[in-house]
Write an enzyme that holds these catalytic residues in place. Structure first.
Site, short mmCIF file in Angstrom:
data_model
loop_
_atom_site.label_atom_id
_atom_site.label_comp_id
_atom_site.label_asym_id
_atom_site.label_seq_id
_atom_site.Cartn_x
_atom_site.Cartn_y
_atom_site.Cartn_z
N LYS A 37 -15.06 6.92 -6.67
CA LYS A 37 -13.74 6.65 -7.23
C LYS A 37 -13.96 6.48 -8.73
CE LYS A 37 -9.30 5.48 -7.25
NZ LYS A 37 -8.18 6.32 -6.79
N THR A 41 -7.69 1.26 -10.25
CA THR A 41 -6.75 0.32 -10.89
C THR A 41 -5.90 -0.36 -9.83
OG1 THR A 41 -5.00 1.98 -11.20
CG2 THR A 41 -6.62 1.77 -12.97
N ASP A 50 -10.39 2.23 -3.10
CA ASP A 50 -10.24 3.49 -2.36
C ASP A 50 -11.56 3.94 -1.74
OD1 ASP A 50 -7.59 3.45 -3.04
OD2 ASP A 50 -7.63 5.27 -4.26
N GLU A 109 -12.77 11.13 -6.26
CA GLU A 109 -11.32 10.89 -6.22
C GLU A 109 -10.84 10.37 -7.57
OE1 GLU A 109 -9.61 8.27 -3.17
OE2 GLU A 109 -7.73 8.24 -4.30
N GLY A 202 0.43 8.48 9.32
CA GLY A 202 -0.08 7.40 10.17
C GLY A 202 -1.57 7.49 10.43
#
Ligand SMILES: Nc1ncnc2c1ncn2[C@@H]1O[C@H](COP(=O)(O)OP(=O)(O)OP(=O)(O)O)[C@@H](O)[C@H]1O
Ligand SMILES: C[C@H](N)[C@H](N)CCCCCC(=O)O
Ligand SMILES: [Mg+2]
Length: 238
Positions: A37, A41, A50, A109, A202
């Site tokens: 990552k 933030t 993340d 990412e 989901g």
């Protein structure tokens, strides 16, 4: 180099869930995976970011994060407000390249969309992807509005001479409306790149074992999964 950069049309489109699906699929294929990552933030120091969310869902990946800033803002803004050093694109590229010497696949990412700024000079994830010569995967929403944002992102990647690997829908609804169904045909057209998967809405709430078992079915063979875009379209397009 086995690096793939994961961006999106914006924030909250499912980049982290898609990153986890790609990671889980690669792990299932026996590959070692690292997730970087670039800048996190809006997350406190004691909270999972993340990269940790990817590890929770996907399993045994190496996680890395170059910096974390408390404000839920673009990294350049959050760094400035925190009075801290920003993350520069060359630092993202250097860490990804180092991880690539130790792993079969490195997933990078970003934060928000492609042109979100990391530093005061306007450095972005696109600059890191260019330094790495890495393919870029674009995560896009399923529904109305995604065509414009996806085409803008694809055009900017192309303008920079970057390799757009394809588009993955970050959250495919249970009951797709007309726009979402039509987007299965139109997204690859406007992006001029293949649709490489669709993660069901989901999916991020599945138990990790279920997520890992099912993830390959959401991604195309190009991403080591078993998803078949043509069969999916036949079922879903009106
Ligand atoms: N397929 C999905 N299944 C379950 N939840 C999802 C899915 N896609 C997105 N979400 C939810 O939507 C929100 C945004 O997703 P995510 O965190 O992946 O966004 P992001 O694109 O990574 O944003 P950021 O720019 O903050 O990194 C999260 O709360 C996530 O749980
Ligand atoms: C806080 C959020 N979840 C992301 N990490 C950062 C998103 C920055 C988006 C900036 C923008 O495009 O306006
Ligand atoms: Mg994310």
């Amino acid at each position: 180099m086995p690096v793939m950069v994961i961006t999106g049309t914006g924030t909250e489109v499912g980049k982290t869930v898609v990153t986890a699906a790609v990671a889980a699929t690669a792990l299932a294929a026996g590959r070692s995976v690292a997730v970087l990552k670039a800048a996190q933030t809006g997350v406190r120091p004691d909270e999972p970011g993340d990269a940790e969310e990817v590890a929770r869902l996907a399993g045994a990946v190496t996680t890395a994060e170059l910096a974390r800033y408390p404000d839920p803002l673009a990294p350049a803004t959050a760094a400035r407000r925190a009075g801290r050093a920003p993350v520069h694109p060359h630092e993202v590229a250097e860490r990804a390249a180092k991880l690539a010497t130790e792993h079969d696949l490195v997933l990078v990412e970003g934060a928000g969309g492609l042109l979100v700024r990391f530093d005061a000079a306007g450095g972005t994830l696109a600059d890191a992807a260019a330094l790495l010569s890495a393919p870029v995967l674009v995560v896009a929403p399923a529904g109305l509005g995604t065509l414009n944002a996806t085409e803008l992102t694809a055009r900017e990647l192309r303008r920079r001479g970057l390799d757009l690997a394809g588009v993955v829908i970050g959250s495919w609804p249970d009951g797709p409306d007309l726009a979402a169904r039509c987007n299965l045909l139109d997204l690859p057209d406007v992006a001029a790149a293949p649709l490489l998967g669709a993660v069901p809405a989901g999916a991020g709430a599945l138990d990790p074992a279920g997520f890992r078992r099912t993830a390959p079915q959401w991604l195309a063979p190009r991403l080591e999964g078993t998803w078949d875009a043509e069969a999916f379209r036949v079922r879903e397009v009106p």
